[in-house]
Structures are given as structure tokens and as C-alpha cells.
Design an enzyme around this catalytic site. Sequence first.
Site, PDB file in Angstrom:
ATOM      1  N   HIS A   1      -2.217   7.855   6.816  1.00 51.25           N
ATOM      2  CA  HIS A   1      -1.253   8.743   6.139  1.00 51.25           C
ATOM      3  C   HIS A   1      -1.936  10.017   5.639  1.00 51.25           C
ATOM      4  O   HIS A   1      -1.345  11.091   5.665  1.00 51.25           O
ATOM      5  CB  HIS A   1      -0.603   8.036   4.946  1.00 51.25           C
ATOM      6  CG  HIS A   1       0.486   7.081   5.315  1.00 51.25           C
ATOM      7  ND1 HIS A   1       1.658   7.485   5.921  1.00 51.25           N
ATOM      8  CD2 HIS A   1       0.583   5.744   5.158  1.00 51.25           C
ATOM      9  CE1 HIS A   1       2.428   6.421   6.108  1.00 51.25           C
ATOM     10  NE2 HIS A   1       1.806   5.356   5.665  1.00 51.25           N
TER      11      HIS A   1
ATOM     12  N   GLY B   1       0.837  -1.194   0.000  1.00 56.38           N
ATOM     13  CA  GLY B   1       0.000   0.000   0.000  1.00 56.38           C
ATOM     14  C   GLY B   1       0.867   1.237   0.000  1.00 56.38           C
ATOM     15  O   GLY B   1       1.998   1.212   0.493  1.00 56.38           O
TER      16      GLY B   1
ATOM     17  N   GLN C   1       3.140   9.909   0.814  1.00 54.90           N
ATOM     18  CA  GLN C   1       4.417   9.215   0.994  1.00 54.90           C
ATOM     19  C   GLN C   1       5.384   9.486  -0.152  1.00 54.90           C
ATOM     20  O   GLN C   1       6.573   9.254  -0.017  1.00 54.90           O
ATOM     21  CB  GLN C   1       4.202   7.698   1.139  1.00 54.90           C
ATOM     22  CG  GLN C   1       3.522   7.311   2.440  1.00 54.90           C
ATOM     23  CD  GLN C   1       3.343   5.821   2.520  1.00 54.90           C
ATOM     24  OE1 GLN C   1       2.349   5.266   2.053  1.00 54.90           O
ATOM     25  NE2 GLN C   1       4.316   5.133   3.090  1.00 54.90           N
TER      26      GLN C   1
ATOM     27  N   CYS D   1       5.872  -0.198   7.310  1.00 54.48           N
ATOM     28  CA  CYS D   1       5.542   0.946   6.465  1.00 54.48           C
ATOM     29  C   CYS D   1       6.751   1.336   5.633  1.00 54.48           C
ATOM     30  O   CYS D   1       7.870   1.361   6.146  1.00 54.48           O
ATOM     31  CB  CYS D   1       5.110   2.115   7.354  1.00 54.48           C
ATOM     32  SG  CYS D   1       4.707   3.606   6.463  1.00 54.48           S
ATOM     33  N   LEU D   2       6.522   1.639   4.356  1.00 54.79           N
ATOM     34  CA  LEU D   2       7.625   2.040   3.483  1.00 54.79           C
ATOM     35  C   LEU D   2       8.271   3.344   3.952  1.00 54.79           C
ATOM     36  O   LEU D   2       9.422   3.613   3.631  1.00 54.79           O
ATOM     37  CB  LEU D   2       7.136   2.179   2.033  1.00 54.79           C
ATOM     38  CG  LEU D   2       6.615   0.885   1.391  1.00 54.79           C
ATOM     39  CD1 LEU D   2       6.077   1.151  -0.006  1.00 54.79           C
ATOM     40  CD2 LEU D   2       7.702  -0.183   1.352  1.00 54.79           C
TER      41      LEU D   2
ATOM     42  N   HIS E   1      -4.489   1.735   7.636  1.00 56.22           N
ATOM     43  CA  HIS E   1      -3.094   2.174   7.749  1.00 56.22           C
ATOM     44  C   HIS E   1      -2.822   3.273   6.721  1.00 56.22           C
ATOM     45  O   HIS E   1      -2.271   4.324   7.044  1.00 56.22           O
ATOM     46  CB  HIS E   1      -2.174   0.965   7.518  1.00 56.22           C
ATOM     47  CG  HIS E   1      -0.718   1.290   7.413  1.00 56.22           C
ATOM     48  ND1 HIS E   1       0.197   0.884   8.351  1.00 56.22           N
ATOM     49  CD2 HIS E   1      -0.011   1.980   6.480  1.00 56.22           C
ATOM     50  CE1 HIS E   1       1.406   1.325   7.990  1.00 56.22           C
ATOM     51  NE2 HIS E   1       1.309   1.985   6.852  1.00 56.22           N
ATOM     52  N   GLU E   2      -3.214   3.034   5.462  1.00 63.24           N
ATOM     53  CA  GLU E   2      -2.961   4.017   4.405  1.00 63.24           C
ATOM     54  C   GLU E   2      -3.771   5.292   4.628  1.00 63.24           C
ATOM     55  O   GLU E   2      -3.297   6.402   4.379  1.00 63.24           O
ATOM     56  CB  GLU E   2      -3.256   3.428   3.016  1.00 63.24           C
ATOM     57  CG  GLU E   2      -2.363   2.276   2.616  1.00 63.24           C
ATOM     58  CD  GLU E   2      -0.870   2.553   2.749  1.00 63.24           C
ATOM     59  OE1 GLU E   2      -0.435   3.703   2.585  1.00 63.24           O
ATOM     60  OE2 GLU E   2      -0.123   1.599   3.044  1.00 63.24           O
TER      61      GLU E   2
END
Length: 191
Positions: free
Chosen positions: A162, A46, A51, A116-117, A158-159
Site C-alpha cells: 500500500h 492490518g 487507506q 483487503c479493507l 501486503h500492507e
Amino acid sequence: MAILEILEAPDPRLKTVSKPVDTFDDQLKILVDDMFETMYAAHGIGLAAIQVGVPLRLLVIDLQPEDPDAEPEPCDHDHGDGHLHHHQPTKREPRVFVNPEILDPSAETKSYQEGCLSVPDIYADVDRPATCRVRWQDLEGNVHEEAMDGLMAVCIQHEMDHLNGVLFIDHLSRLKRSMALKKLQKARQAA
């Protein structure tokens, strides 16, 4: 298509509250293509637009479930045990969520180990509603609504965090969050 730079904590831009998408044009489609390419290159499931430095309420998700019909592929990294491994190939199921909203999150929560990235190599258990309904628009602006559970419910929540300037480590206790950020800083210094 291009691979974009992924912002990493503690970049202050990750704390930005993203703005709604109001123009559904080719530029939006190009951004989505670049986000998928970036996410796949980073082995993520995701990615939110913020991000990659774009403060829009837009996210892409592909849980990449294993494909039971495909032949297992030889592994390209060492598991440290001297054996050859095969990985089950995954199917790409890319999904785009524009201006997503969570409706009816369940009172029942589920703990899931998240990564997470934007917080590389840090994983922690986070409690979130186990199910939720999500309303969003597609790239043409059409509205969709769907009940989600399991990994999809975790991933979308989660996304969506952000989009509100929240990282998964913000759900941890102050001590755990500070340990995660210290670990991240050490890894950066070692690189």
C-alpha cells in the site's frame, strides 16, 4: 479517537506512493490510535495510512491471535445453519510500523489467500516471499529489526505494498484482477 473512512478501489489515492514520516509527534500518535480504531471496527488485521487518505509510510497490524485462555464467546452473526456457535476470543497485539523496509525477502514463496479493507469482499491467492527481515521505527523514532514469517510476513508485505501504491489485486493476472474489480463494482451497485 475516531473511525476514519477507508478508501476503496478504484480510488486513485490508493495508487499514491507514501512519503516517509519525519515528525514523531502527538499528531502521529493520534493518527495511529484512529487507524487502530478504524481497523478493529472493520474487522481487519492490518491498515496502511494511505487507506485512510494519509500518504505517510505508516502501518498498523494486529493479527489478533485466538486467546486459548479465554472463554469462547457466543457468536453475533448467523452461519446459516441454525446452530449457536461460539468463537474463540482474540487477544489484541497491536503493532505500529513507521517507515518500514523489507530486508532479505526469502527466495522461497508461499501462497496465501488475501483480502483487503480497500477491496471489500474480494479474496485471492497471492504468492509472496515466505519470510523476510523488516526494519522499522516506532512512535518515538527508535529503529527495530525483526525476522518475520507466517501470517505476519504476509501481512507486513501486503500492507507495505500500500505504501508503494500497490493493491493485492495488482499481483493477480489481468483477467483475475478485472474479474475482482467487476465483482466489487456489482456489489457497490447492489448496496
